[in-house]
Motif scaffolding. Sequence first.
Motif, PDB file in Angstrom:
ATOM      1  N   LEU A  75      36.249 -60.683  27.092  1.00  0.00           N
ATOM      2  CA  LEU A  75      37.532 -61.307  27.398  1.00  0.00           C
ATOM      3  C   LEU A  75      38.225 -60.629  28.576  1.00  0.00           C
ATOM      4  O   LEU A  75      38.899 -61.298  29.368  1.00  0.00           O
ATOM      5  CB  LEU A  75      38.428 -61.288  26.157  1.00  0.00           C
ATOM      6  CG  LEU A  75      37.970 -62.201  25.019  1.00  0.00           C
ATOM      7  CD1 LEU A  75      38.754 -61.896  23.744  1.00  0.00           C
ATOM      8  CD2 LEU A  75      38.090 -63.665  25.415  1.00  0.00           C
ATOM      9  N   LEU A  76      38.083 -59.322  28.694  1.00  0.00           N
ATOM     10  CA  LEU A  76      38.643 -58.627  29.861  1.00  0.00           C
ATOM     11  C   LEU A  76      38.035 -59.191  31.142  1.00  0.00           C
ATOM     12  O   LEU A  76      38.750 -59.441  32.122  1.00  0.00           O
ATOM     13  CB  LEU A  76      38.372 -57.127  29.777  1.00  0.00           C
ATOM     14  CG  LEU A  76      39.188 -56.339  28.756  1.00  0.00           C
ATOM     15  CD1 LEU A  76      38.610 -54.935  28.587  1.00  0.00           C
ATOM     16  CD2 LEU A  76      40.649 -56.272  29.153  1.00  0.00           C
ATOM     17  N   HIS A  77      36.739 -59.417  31.134  1.00  0.00           N
ATOM     18  CA  HIS A  77      36.069 -59.986  32.306  1.00  0.00           C
ATOM     19  C   HIS A  77      36.532 -61.419  32.564  1.00  0.00           C
ATOM     20  O   HIS A  77      36.634 -61.824  33.726  1.00  0.00           O
ATOM     21  CB  HIS A  77      34.551 -59.927  32.142  1.00  0.00           C
ATOM     22  CG  HIS A  77      33.981 -58.573  32.392  1.00  0.00           C
ATOM     23  ND1 HIS A  77      33.786 -58.052  33.649  1.00  0.00           N
ATOM     24  CD2 HIS A  77      33.575 -57.606  31.528  1.00  0.00           C
ATOM     25  CE1 HIS A  77      33.289 -56.837  33.566  1.00  0.00           C
ATOM     26  NE2 HIS A  77      33.155 -56.539  32.282  1.00  0.00           N
ATOM     27  N   ALA A  78      36.812 -62.166  31.505  1.00  0.00           N
ATOM     28  CA  ALA A  78      37.277 -63.549  31.675  1.00  0.00           C
ATOM     29  C   ALA A  78      38.677 -63.586  32.279  1.00  0.00           C
ATOM     30  O   ALA A  78      39.029 -64.531  32.991  1.00  0.00           O
ATOM     31  CB  ALA A  78      37.239 -64.288  30.337  1.00  0.00           C
ATOM     32  N   GLY A  79      39.493 -62.571  31.983  1.00  0.00           N
ATOM     33  CA  GLY A  79      40.770 -62.415  32.652  1.00  0.00           C
ATOM     34  C   GLY A  79      41.966 -63.173  32.114  1.00  0.00           C
ATOM     35  O   GLY A  79      43.014 -63.192  32.750  1.00  0.00           O
ATOM     36  N   VAL A  89      42.865 -61.763  25.381  1.00  0.00           N
ATOM     37  CA  VAL A  89      42.715 -60.312  25.458  1.00  0.00           C
ATOM     38  C   VAL A  89      43.717 -59.646  24.515  1.00  0.00           C
ATOM     39  O   VAL A  89      43.367 -58.751  23.747  1.00  0.00           O
ATOM     40  CB  VAL A  89      42.901 -59.802  26.905  1.00  0.00           C
ATOM     41  CG1 VAL A  89      43.057 -58.284  26.943  1.00  0.00           C
ATOM     42  CG2 VAL A  89      41.728 -60.239  27.775  1.00  0.00           C
ATOM     43  N   ARG A  90      44.953 -60.097  24.581  1.00  0.00           N
ATOM     44  CA  ARG A  90      46.006 -59.533  23.720  1.00  0.00           C
ATOM     45  C   ARG A  90      45.632 -59.674  22.251  1.00  0.00           C
ATOM     46  O   ARG A  90      45.715 -58.711  21.485  1.00  0.00           O
ATOM     47  CB  ARG A  90      47.339 -60.249  23.996  1.00  0.00           C
ATOM     48  CG  ARG A  90      48.500 -59.765  23.136  1.00  0.00           C
ATOM     49  CD  ARG A  90      49.666 -60.744  23.157  1.00  0.00           C
ATOM     50  NE  ARG A  90      49.227 -62.007  22.568  1.00  0.00           N
ATOM     51  CZ  ARG A  90      49.398 -63.199  23.150  1.00  0.00           C
ATOM     52  NH1 ARG A  90      49.998 -63.321  24.307  1.00  0.00           N
ATOM     53  NH2 ARG A  90      48.974 -64.292  22.549  1.00  0.00           N
ATOM     54  N   ASP A  91      45.203 -60.867  21.858  1.00  0.00           N
ATOM     55  CA  ASP A  91      44.886 -61.119  20.451  1.00  0.00           C
ATOM     56  C   ASP A  91      43.694 -60.281  19.973  1.00  0.00           C
ATOM     57  O   ASP A  91      43.739 -59.706  18.885  1.00  0.00           O
ATOM     58  CB  ASP A  91      44.591 -62.605  20.238  1.00  0.00           C
ATOM     59  CG  ASP A  91      45.814 -63.479  20.473  1.00  0.00           C
ATOM     60  OD1 ASP A  91      46.949 -62.955  20.531  1.00  0.00           O
ATOM     61  OD2 ASP A  91      45.619 -64.711  20.626  1.00  0.00           O
ATOM     62  N   ASP A 111      49.213 -54.095  25.233  1.00  0.00           N
ATOM     63  CA  ASP A 111      50.511 -54.030  25.919  1.00  0.00           C
ATOM     64  C   ASP A 111      50.429 -54.627  27.323  1.00  0.00           C
ATOM     65  O   ASP A 111      51.321 -55.372  27.742  1.00  0.00           O
ATOM     66  CB  ASP A 111      51.027 -52.599  25.993  1.00  0.00           C
ATOM     67  CG  ASP A 111      51.435 -52.046  24.638  1.00  0.00           C
ATOM     68  OD1 ASP A 111      51.578 -52.830  23.675  1.00  0.00           O
ATOM     69  OD2 ASP A 111      51.602 -50.810  24.545  1.00  0.00           O
ATOM     70  N   ALA A 112      49.363 -54.307  28.040  1.00  0.00           N
ATOM     71  CA  ALA A 112      49.194 -54.865  29.385  1.00  0.00           C
ATOM     72  C   ALA A 112      49.060 -56.383  29.316  1.00  0.00           C
ATOM     73  O   ALA A 112      49.693 -57.106  30.101  1.00  0.00           O
ATOM     74  CB  ALA A 112      47.969 -54.244  30.065  1.00  0.00           C
ATOM     75  N   ALA A 113      48.262 -56.861  28.380  1.00  0.00           N
ATOM     76  CA  ALA A 113      48.062 -58.306  28.252  1.00  0.00           C
ATOM     77  C   ALA A 113      49.348 -59.007  27.830  1.00  0.00           C
ATOM     78  O   ALA A 113      49.656 -60.103  28.306  1.00  0.00           O
ATOM     79  CB  ALA A 113      46.937 -58.591  27.257  1.00  0.00           C
ATOM     80  N   ARG A 114      50.117 -58.368  26.982  1.00  0.00           N
ATOM     81  CA  ARG A 114      51.406 -58.934  26.563  1.00  0.00           C
ATOM     82  C   ARG A 114      52.331 -59.091  27.768  1.00  0.00           C
ATOM     83  O   ARG A 114      53.127 -60.020  27.842  1.00  0.00           O
ATOM     84  CB  ARG A 114      52.045 -58.044  25.499  1.00  0.00           C
ATOM     85  CG  ARG A 114      53.219 -58.688  24.785  1.00  0.00           C
ATOM     86  CD  ARG A 114      53.743 -57.842  23.642  1.00  0.00           C
ATOM     87  NE  ARG A 114      52.756 -57.446  22.648  1.00  0.00           N
ATOM     88  CZ  ARG A 114      52.194 -58.240  21.739  1.00  0.00           C
ATOM     89  NH1 ARG A 114      52.514 -59.507  21.702  1.00  0.00           N
ATOM     90  NH2 ARG A 114      51.333 -57.769  20.862  1.00  0.00           N
ATOM     91  N   ALA A 115      52.190 -58.183  28.732  1.00  0.00           N
ATOM     92  CA  ALA A 115      52.993 -58.242  29.962  1.00  0.00           C
ATOM     93  C   ALA A 115      52.369 -59.178  30.999  1.00  0.00           C
ATOM     94  O   ALA A 115      52.890 -59.289  32.110  1.00  0.00           O
ATOM     95  CB  ALA A 115      53.155 -56.840  30.537  1.00  0.00           C
ATOM     96  N   SER A 153      43.708 -55.539  31.902  1.00  0.00           N
ATOM     97  CA  SER A 153      43.191 -54.246  32.362  1.00  0.00           C
ATOM     98  C   SER A 153      41.886 -54.443  33.122  1.00  0.00           C
ATOM     99  O   SER A 153      41.122 -55.366  32.836  1.00  0.00           O
ATOM    100  CB  SER A 153      42.958 -53.331  31.171  1.00  0.00           C
ATOM    101  OG  SER A 153      44.153 -53.140  30.445  1.00  0.00           O
ATOM    102  N   ASP A 154      41.628 -53.554  34.063  1.00  0.00           N
ATOM    103  CA  ASP A 154      40.393 -53.589  34.843  1.00  0.00           C
ATOM    104  C   ASP A 154      39.215 -53.516  33.873  1.00  0.00           C
ATOM    105  O   ASP A 154      39.070 -52.526  33.146  1.00  0.00           O
ATOM    106  CB  ASP A 154      40.380 -52.419  35.816  1.00  0.00           C
ATOM    107  CG  ASP A 154      39.169 -52.424  36.740  1.00  0.00           C
ATOM    108  OD1 ASP A 154      38.160 -53.083  36.420  1.00  0.00           O
ATOM    109  OD2 ASP A 154      39.241 -51.757  37.788  1.00  0.00           O
TER     110      ASP A 154
END
Length: 133
Positions: free
Chosen positions: A57-61, A66-68, A94-98, A102-103
């Motif tokens: 999911l991080l790669h999908a962006g 990602v948050r969930d 936290d990053a995804a919520r914002a 993340s890389d």
Amino acid sequence: METATQPEDLARVAGVRARLADLVEPTPSPAETALVLRLLRSFAAKAPLAADELVRLLHAGDPGPVRDQAHSLKGSAANIGAAGLAAICSRVEDAARAGAVSDPGPTGDRLRAETDGALRAVRALTLEFERLP
């Protein structure tokens, strides 16, 4: 057989052991032992898949999934006392919520390394609880 002998692994074992001590008596009953073993085995079975999915999911962006996924894995990690894994997931969540993802390269590497460490700790403690009368 994989063992937890590195200093960081010993700290992970201590963290998981401390969490389990919150759940059961110092000398656990057979029912408590069975509960702990179910918890540890469930984490060992599900965490690698959950971590792989989070990396995907991080790669999908897309921040929402990602948050969930990070939230879910964070809860599982915290539930067994895998504080390092829970902390990484918390930062990703936290990053995804914002609205940021993340890389995936370095974050995925840290996530996989911490998941592997948590699994070594869980396996070590699973062996301990399997040996209880």
